[in-house]
Enzyme design. Structure first.
Site, PDB file in Angstrom:
ATOM      1  N   LYS A  52      24.781  24.782  31.896  1.00 31.01           N
ATOM      2  CA  LYS A  52      24.527  25.124  30.571  1.00 31.01           C
ATOM      3  C   LYS A  52      24.947  26.511  30.488  1.00 31.01           C
ATOM      4  CE  LYS A  52      22.067  20.994  29.361  1.00 31.01           C
ATOM      5  NZ  LYS A  52      20.729  20.560  29.220  1.00 31.01           N
ATOM      6  N   GLN A  96      14.645  22.019  28.509  1.00 27.26           N
ATOM      7  CA  GLN A  96      15.256  20.917  29.590  1.00 27.26           C
ATOM      8  C   GLN A  96      14.119  20.019  29.822  1.00 27.26           C
ATOM      9  OE1 GLN A  96      18.383  20.848  30.582  1.00 27.26           O
ATOM     10  NE2 GLN A  96      17.813  19.093  32.058  1.00 27.26           N
ATOM     11  N   ASP A 119      19.949  19.782  21.126  1.00 24.33           N
ATOM     12  CA  ASP A 119      19.989  18.578  21.587  1.00 24.33           C
ATOM     13  C   ASP A 119      20.120  17.398  20.801  1.00 24.33           C
ATOM     14  OD1 ASP A 119      19.985  18.612  24.575  1.00 24.33           O
ATOM     15  OD2 ASP A 119      18.014  19.363  24.470  1.00 24.33           O
TER      16      ASP A 119
HETATM   17  N1  GUN Z   1      17.613  16.182  30.809  1.00 28.04           N
HETATM   18  C1  GUN Z   1      18.401  15.374  31.053  1.00 28.04           C
HETATM   19  N2  GUN Z   1      19.664  15.423  30.178  1.00 28.04           N
HETATM   20  C2  GUN Z   1      18.988  16.156  29.387  1.00 28.04           C
HETATM   21  C3  GUN Z   1      19.493  16.661  27.945  1.00 28.04           C
HETATM   22  O1  GUN Z   1      20.566  16.257  27.513  1.00 28.04           O
HETATM   23  N3  GUN Z   1      18.758  17.539  27.397  1.00 28.04           N
HETATM   24  C4  GUN Z   1      17.767  18.010  27.768  1.00 28.04           C
HETATM   25  N4  GUN Z   1      17.114  18.999  27.041  1.00 28.04           N
HETATM   26  N5  GUN Z   1      17.193  17.848  28.949  1.00 28.04           N
HETATM   27  C5  GUN Z   1      17.768  16.852  29.583  1.00 28.04           C
END
Ligand code: GUN
Length: 281
Positions: A52, A96, A119
């Site tokens: 990211k 996350q 998200d």
């Molecule tokens: N953990 C696995 N996939 C995601 C996601 O799309 N967003 C977040 N914040 N954590 C994750």
């Protein structure tokens, strides 16, 4: 011939478009900033967070990394979110997942300001999606809609079956397909006669979390198959929820794993970060 839906190429195209948009915004003095919070050092999470940050750097989005110790308390994390919510120069906040067991995930996600929730996990954004209002949409299902659109596959009037009912993928996926005027069925672990249900699908989205579970007998001739799963097999090779070699010859179009849905998630996160600026105005 089966059409291979190229998520790598489509996500690269989206990132190029975003890079141009961000450059234009910069010329007008508008910057985009994403705060990424990771608690603990789960290796998979560290890889996702790293990717990211890399995508942000490529597109020209500032990323602020908060790498917190596993022992961080719920109160400390809530306090950080409150601070980031207040900051005018932070546009997006991402925590996350998964979080350590002593932290209540729901409480944390609810605390992120809905206008910074890139998200799309906040109940307000989920509710907005449900009733067709503006807001952030969960990145993986939003990415799947882009894959379909940019591959020239129309949803309108089609029988769409989603296998899986998670809050992050299955449920928002069903809502987005409905928004595109599909006729939508959501199947799950308690669905009876799953094969009969999935064989109705013109568009089949598979998010079951079981390696190669979906074989040709689940699929109608000429269907479009979207595979959300990602697993490592015994030979350390990546595979999806769909048995690609078995299913592909029967489809009109299919996403590979890797290089299908996976790369779209980050592209859509970047898109949400860029969109956040306008939403916050
Ligand atoms: N953990 C696995 N996939 C995601 C996601 O799309 N967003 C977040 N914040 N954590 C994750």
């Amino acid at each position: 011939m089966t059409q291979l839906i190229d998520g790598k190429a489509i996500s690269a195209q989206i990132k190029e478009e975003l890079k141009e948009r961000v450059a234009t915004m910069k010329e007008r003095g508008v910057e985009v900033t994403l705060a990424v919070i990771q608690v603990g050092n789960d290796p998979a999470s560290s890889v996702y967070v790293g990717n990211k940050k890399k995508a942000c750097a490529y597109i020209g989005i500032h990323s602020l990394a908060y790498e917190l110790a596993e022992e961080t308390s719920e109160e400390e994390l809530l306090k950080l979110i409150d601070e980031l919510n207040e900051k005018k120069d932070v546009n997006g906040i991402l925590v996350q997942l998964p979080l350590p067991k002593h932290i209540n995930e729901e409480k944390i996600l609810d605390r992120i300001h809905p206008l910074k929730d890139v998200d799309g996990f906040h109940p307000q954004n989920v509710g907005s999606l449900c009733i067709g209002r503006k807001g952030f949409v969960s990145c993986t299902p939003a990415g799947i809609i882009q894959l379909l659109k940019r591959s020239g596959i129309s949803v309108e009037g089609k029988e769409c079956v989603v296998i899986g009912r998670s809050n992050i993928v299955g449920k928002p996926m069903a809502l987005l397909l409905l928004q595109e005027n599909g006729t939508v069925t959501v199947a799950h672990s308690k669905t009876r006669n799953l094969k009969e249900v999935t064989r109705r699908a013109d568009i089949l989205v598979v998010a079951v979390g079981k390696p190669k579970m979906i074989t040709a007998e689940y699929v109608k001739e000429g269907a479009v198959v979207i595979d959300v799963g990602i697993h490592r097999n015994e030979q350390n090779k990546l595979c999806g929820d769909v048995d690609f070699d078995d299913v592909a010859p029967k489809c009109s179009a299919i996403t590979p794993v890797p290089g299908g849905v996976g790369p779209m998630t980050i592209a859509m996160l970047m898109n949400n970060c860029v969109e956040s600026v306008a939403l916050q105005k």
